[in-house]
Design a protein around this motif. Structure first.
Motif, PDB file in Angstrom:
ATOM      1  N   ASN A  84       0.442  -1.145   0.166  1.00  0.00           N
ATOM      2  CA  ASN A  84      -0.399  -0.253   0.034  1.00  0.00           C
ATOM      3  C   ASN A  84       1.260   1.313  -0.222  1.00  0.00           C
ATOM      4  N   SER A  85       1.957   1.466   0.261  1.00  0.00           N
ATOM      5  CA  SER A  85       2.907   2.098  -0.278  1.00  0.00           C
ATOM      6  C   SER A  85       4.690   1.846  -0.083  1.00  0.00           C
ATOM      7  N   CYS A  86       5.044   3.298  -0.777  1.00  0.00           N
ATOM      8  CA  CYS A  86       6.408   2.488  -0.468  1.00  0.00           C
ATOM      9  C   CYS A  86       7.326   2.133   0.634  1.00  0.00           C
ATOM     10  N   THR A  87       7.244   2.984   1.698  1.00  0.00           N
ATOM     11  CA  THR A  87       6.917   2.959   3.871  1.00  0.00           C
ATOM     12  C   THR A  87       7.178   1.863   3.425  1.00  0.00           C
ATOM     13  N   SER A  88       6.073   1.174   3.339  1.00  0.00           N
ATOM     14  CA  SER A  88       5.530  -0.213   3.782  1.00  0.00           C
ATOM     15  C   SER A  88       6.391  -1.580   3.667  1.00  0.00           C
ATOM     16  N   ALA A  89       6.500  -1.218   2.003  1.00  0.00           N
ATOM     17  CA  ALA A  89       8.011  -2.105   0.983  1.00  0.00           C
ATOM     18  C   ALA A  89       8.835  -1.871   1.717  1.00  0.00           C
ATOM     19  N   LEU A  90       9.392  -0.530   1.763  1.00  0.00           N
ATOM     20  CA  LEU A  90      10.876  -0.595   3.000  1.00  0.00           C
ATOM     21  C   LEU A  90      10.876  -1.493   3.647  1.00  0.00           C
ATOM     22  N   LEU A  91       9.976  -0.920   4.874  1.00  0.00           N
ATOM     23  CA  LEU A  91       9.914  -1.870   6.393  1.00  0.00           C
ATOM     24  C   LEU A  91       9.530  -3.598   5.908  1.00  0.00           C
ATOM     25  N   TYR A 110      20.675  12.052   1.647  1.00  0.00           N
ATOM     26  CA  TYR A 110      20.437  13.300   0.977  1.00  0.00           C
ATOM     27  C   TYR A 110      19.340  11.959   0.583  1.00  0.00           C
ATOM     28  N   THR A 111      17.889  12.257   1.006  1.00  0.00           N
ATOM     29  CA  THR A 111      16.677  11.197   0.480  1.00  0.00           C
ATOM     30  C   THR A 111      15.399  11.701   0.932  1.00  0.00           C
ATOM     31  N   PHE A 112      14.423  10.899   1.247  1.00  0.00           N
ATOM     32  CA  PHE A 112      12.764  11.469   1.611  1.00  0.00           C
ATOM     33  C   PHE A 112      13.466  10.921   3.246  1.00  0.00           C
ATOM     34  N   PHE A 113      13.163  11.627   4.177  1.00  0.00           N
ATOM     35  CA  PHE A 113      13.700  11.507   5.123  1.00  0.00           C
ATOM     36  C   PHE A 113      12.874   9.794   5.636  1.00  0.00           C
ATOM     37  N   ILE A 114      12.059   9.070   5.382  1.00  0.00           N
ATOM     38  CA  ILE A 114      11.101   8.141   5.291  1.00  0.00           C
ATOM     39  C   ILE A 114      12.369   6.602   5.289  1.00  0.00           C
ATOM     40  N   SER A 115      13.508   6.910   4.092  1.00  0.00           N
ATOM     41  CA  SER A 115      14.138   6.008   3.669  1.00  0.00           C
ATOM     42  C   SER A 115      14.561   5.780   4.863  1.00  0.00           C
ATOM     43  N   ALA A 116      15.621   6.753   5.514  1.00  0.00           N
ATOM     44  CA  ALA A 116      16.204   7.241   7.296  1.00  0.00           C
ATOM     45  C   ALA A 116      15.327   5.965   8.120  1.00  0.00           C
ATOM     46  N   ALA A 155      19.991   1.947  -0.850  1.00  0.00           N
ATOM     47  CA  ALA A 155      20.569   2.482  -2.743  1.00  0.00           C
ATOM     48  C   ALA A 155      18.942   3.598  -2.331  1.00  0.00           C
ATOM     49  N   VAL A 156      19.233   4.773  -2.435  1.00  0.00           N
ATOM     50  CA  VAL A 156      18.169   5.899  -3.088  1.00  0.00           C
ATOM     51  C   VAL A 156      18.687   6.158  -4.447  1.00  0.00           C
ATOM     52  N   HIS A 157      17.776   6.000  -5.928  1.00  0.00           N
ATOM     53  CA  HIS A 157      17.980   6.063  -6.555  1.00  0.00           C
ATOM     54  C   HIS A 157      17.087   8.269  -6.872  1.00  0.00           C
ATOM     55  N   GLU A 181      17.243  -0.915  -3.038  1.00  0.00           N
ATOM     56  CA  GLU A 181      16.699  -0.359  -3.529  1.00  0.00           C
ATOM     57  C   GLU A 181      15.359   0.922  -3.130  1.00  0.00           C
ATOM     58  N   ASP A 182      15.598   2.334  -2.565  1.00  0.00           N
ATOM     59  CA  ASP A 182      14.889   3.416  -2.587  1.00  0.00           C
ATOM     60  C   ASP A 182      14.311   3.776  -4.013  1.00  0.00           C
ATOM     61  N   THR A 183      13.556   3.090  -4.823  1.00  0.00           N
ATOM     62  CA  THR A 183      13.574   3.830  -6.179  1.00  0.00           C
ATOM     63  C   THR A 183      11.808   4.198  -6.394  1.00  0.00           C
ATOM     64  N   ALA A 184      11.515   4.513  -4.827  1.00  0.00           N
ATOM     65  CA  ALA A 184      10.118   5.472  -5.246  1.00  0.00           C
ATOM     66  C   ALA A 184      10.018   6.678  -6.400  1.00  0.00           C
ATOM     67  N   GLN A 185      11.415   7.624  -6.728  1.00  0.00           N
ATOM     68  CA  GLN A 185      11.346   8.641  -7.193  1.00  0.00           C
ATOM     69  C   GLN A 185      12.272   8.123  -8.814  1.00  0.00           C
ATOM     70  N   ALA A 186      11.754   7.384  -9.479  1.00  0.00           N
ATOM     71  CA  ALA A 186      12.730   7.020 -10.807  1.00  0.00           C
ATOM     72  C   ALA A 186      12.107   5.624 -10.757  1.00  0.00           C
ATOM     73  N   PHE A 205       8.940   0.103  -4.742  1.00  0.00           N
ATOM     74  CA  PHE A 205       8.514   1.576  -6.009  1.00  0.00           C
ATOM     75  C   PHE A 205       7.570   2.418  -4.763  1.00  0.00           C
ATOM     76  N   SER A 206       7.074   3.857  -5.217  1.00  0.00           N
ATOM     77  CA  SER A 206       5.721   4.532  -4.419  1.00  0.00           C
ATOM     78  C   SER A 206       4.566   5.091  -5.837  1.00  0.00           C
ATOM     79  N   PHE A 207       3.734   5.055  -5.281  1.00  0.00           N
ATOM     80  CA  PHE A 207       2.953   5.331  -6.300  1.00  0.00           C
ATOM     81  C   PHE A 207       1.564   6.173  -5.824  1.00  0.00           C
ATOM     82  N   ASP A 208       2.448   7.280  -4.790  1.00  0.00           N
ATOM     83  CA  ASP A 208       1.520   8.549  -4.573  1.00  0.00           C
ATOM     84  C   ASP A 208       1.614   9.637  -5.259  1.00  0.00           C
ATOM     85  N   PRO A 209       1.077  10.241  -5.149  1.00  0.00           N
ATOM     86  CA  PRO A 209       0.796  11.142  -6.094  1.00  0.00           C
ATOM     87  C   PRO A 209       1.900  12.191  -6.201  1.00  0.00           C
TER      88      PRO A 209
HETATM   89  C1  LIG Z   1      12.415   8.400  -1.755  1.00  0.00           C
HETATM   90  C2  LIG Z   1      11.728   8.091  -1.054  1.00  0.00           C
HETATM   91  N1  LIG Z   1      10.886   7.076  -0.410  1.00  0.00           N
HETATM   92  C3  LIG Z   1       9.982   6.159  -0.153  1.00  0.00           C
HETATM   93  C4  LIG Z   1       8.509   7.309   0.298  1.00  0.00           C
HETATM   94  C5  LIG Z   1       7.873   7.089   0.657  1.00  0.00           C
HETATM   95  O1  LIG Z   1       6.362   7.034  -0.266  1.00  0.00           O
HETATM   96  P1  LIG Z   1       5.374   5.888   0.010  1.00  0.00           P
HETATM   97  O2  LIG Z   1       4.960   8.370   0.302  1.00  0.00           O
HETATM   98  O3  LIG Z   1       4.481   5.858  -1.078  1.00  0.00           O
HETATM   99  O4  LIG Z   1       5.048   5.849   1.034  1.00  0.00           O
HETATM  100  C6  LIG Z   1       9.044   8.656  -0.552  1.00  0.00           C
HETATM  101  C7  LIG Z   1       7.731   9.248  -1.008  1.00  0.00           C
HETATM  102  O5  LIG Z   1       7.814  10.655  -1.042  1.00  0.00           O
HETATM  103  C8  LIG Z   1       9.967   9.017  -1.621  1.00  0.00           C
HETATM  104  O6  LIG Z   1      10.301  10.028  -2.057  1.00  0.00           O
END
Ligand SMILES: Cc1ncc(COP(=O)(O)O)c(C=O)c1O
Length: 441
Positions: A84-91, A110-116, A155-157, A181-186, A205-209
């Protein structure tokens, strides 16, 4: 109480025409069109849809399965798990890789703080590494940060830019580390011709808006290893509906544990399928527009275009200009914003933004849900905690502080690209520009 006819109409179908019309209303059609549609749908309505991702009855479409199969094919991997999200994909990925108390996980500063922060959620210790001028994880600093306790690398793209996956995978193999690989943005980007998210153990991967593809909320994990796939399944649906025999005994130690519910619904997957069909076209347009803008930028100025680990593989969502100092970046950032160009500085001490580590108070302040402070105080952790501070990765702050990103849209036309390039040309006046180029990994 409604009469029996109305009750049958309203409740005979658990999810019926009313619910479908409610979804359609999101598209803001005119009332007359809504009425016409409702009439047609009511006439042709046959059976209530199956919206849950498991237990799909014969004869019903299984959109989640279809989305997963299409995504796996696109990524060139055997397994894709919709969540349901990339956050849950990472966890789920960290859990599948066995990351937990006592472990360290390396993540770029340098990444959206969620990756950390997700590393803390997994009760492990986040270790921040510098980025290099590709704006992604610096392999040299990565290797320096490895200790006996390191279990995985995230690794964050970032902003559509591929990491130097050759070097990262080489280091991971040498030190026997998992790579997520955090590919949320790529999504749709590649490195040396291979789909980003298909190099490491798990691709998230993320499919948020705000992403290249969206279904409102959603995510996917791409995997090559069946056992990791099994463990991801277990984490994303600890109710175990995913199992061939839901309540059967554990088939192999490590198959069942206390996880979460991160299941994706059929509604989100259906949107994801339609989005996925557009991916190649979106990426082609992004790259074409990026190239048009770059071609229009005069090669002299106070900035240079930051290098890329693989310019051909970039998803194309951004062009980043690097200035000689932060002051010039600030001036250019304001001028571009003033000219109505969709752009932004990547780091400024005056601009709060959770994409740069100095603002990750969650980590720097070692903030945890409960007061005892686990994982930072966890007795299973035998290492030396990083000295978290807002200047612990000075190279990252310097690179980002001098950078201004131009955001590229697939919807731009040739005229938009010319205007953007012209606006960039008017903000600079420096001696020598350096064209975008490849860097050795
Ligand atoms: C690099 C990166 N990782 C993870 C996320 C989290 O994605 P989601 O909103 O699908 O949980 C984001 C969202 O902005 C992101 O930019």
């Amino acid at each position: 109480m409604p009469d029996d006819r109305l009750k049958r109409k309203l409740f005979g179908q658990k999810v019926g025409v009313e619910e479908l019309m409610e979804i359609i209303s999101l598209w803001n059609l005119r009332p007359a069109a809504m009425k016409r549609l409702e009439k047609i749908i009511r006439k042709d309505f046959r059976k209530t849809p199956h919206l849950f991702r498991y237990y799909v009855p014969a004869g019903f479409p299984d959109k989640v399965r279809e989305f997963e199969e299409l995504f796996a094919k696109k990524a060139g991997v055997p397994f894709a798990l919709a969540v349901n999200s990339c956050t849950s994909a990472l966890l789920a990925s960290l859990a599948a890789c066995g990351v937990g108390p006592g472990d360290e996980v390396i993540v770029p500063a340098y990444t959206f703080f969620i990756s950390a922060s997700i590393i803390v959620t997994a009760r492990a210790i986040p270790v921040l590494a510098e980025i290099d001028e590709t704006l992604t994880l610096d392999p040299v600093d990565l290797e320096k940060k490895i200790t006996r306790r390191t279990k995985a690398i995230i690794a964050v793209h970032m902003i559509g830019r591929p990491c130097r996956m050759d070097a990262i995978m080489r280091i991971a193999k040498k030190h026997k580390l998992k790579v997520i690989e955090d590919t949320a943005q790529a999504c749709g980007g590649s490195y040396k011709g291979k789909f980003l998210g298909s190099f490491g153990d798990c691709g998230c991967f993320s499919f948020d808006p705000f992403k290249i593809l969206t279904c409102g909320e959603g995510g996917v994990i791409t995997l090559k290893d069946e056992w990791l796939y099994t463990r991801c399944q277990s984490y994303q649906d600890s109710s175990a509906c995913w199992r061939p025999d839901r309540y059967a005994k554990e088939r192999k130690p490590g198959e069942i544990f206390c996880g979460e519910n991160y299941r994706q619904s059929q509604v989100h997957a259906a949107i994801g399928i339609a989005q996925l069909r557009k991916l190649d076209m979106i990426i082609r347009s992004l790259r074409e527009n990026r190239d048009r803008i770059i071609a229009g930028i005069r090669k002299s100025g106070k900035f240079r275009i930051v290098p890329s680990a693989d310019p051909k593989g970039e998803a194309g969502t951004s062009i980043v200009l690097m200035f000689n100092n932060a002051k010039e970046a600030e001036k250019a950032g304001s001028a571009l914003a003033g000219a109505g160009i969709s752009s932004g500085r990547l780091y400024s001490p005056r601009l709060r933004d959770w994409h740069t580590y100095p603002y990750w108070e969650h980590i720097i302040g070692k903030k945890t849900i409960t007061k005892e402070g686990c994982p930072f105080t966890c007795s299973f952790y035998k290492g030396k905690l990083p000295r978290y501070s807002a200047d612990m990765c000075p190279r990252t702050s310097d690179i980002l502080g001098r950078s201004v990103a131009i955001w590229v849209s697939p919807a731009f036309g040739a005229q938009d690209c010319r205007q953007i390039a012209e606006a960039i040309n008017t903000v600079e006046s420096c001696p020598k520009g350096i064209p975008s180029g490849n860097v050795k990994s």
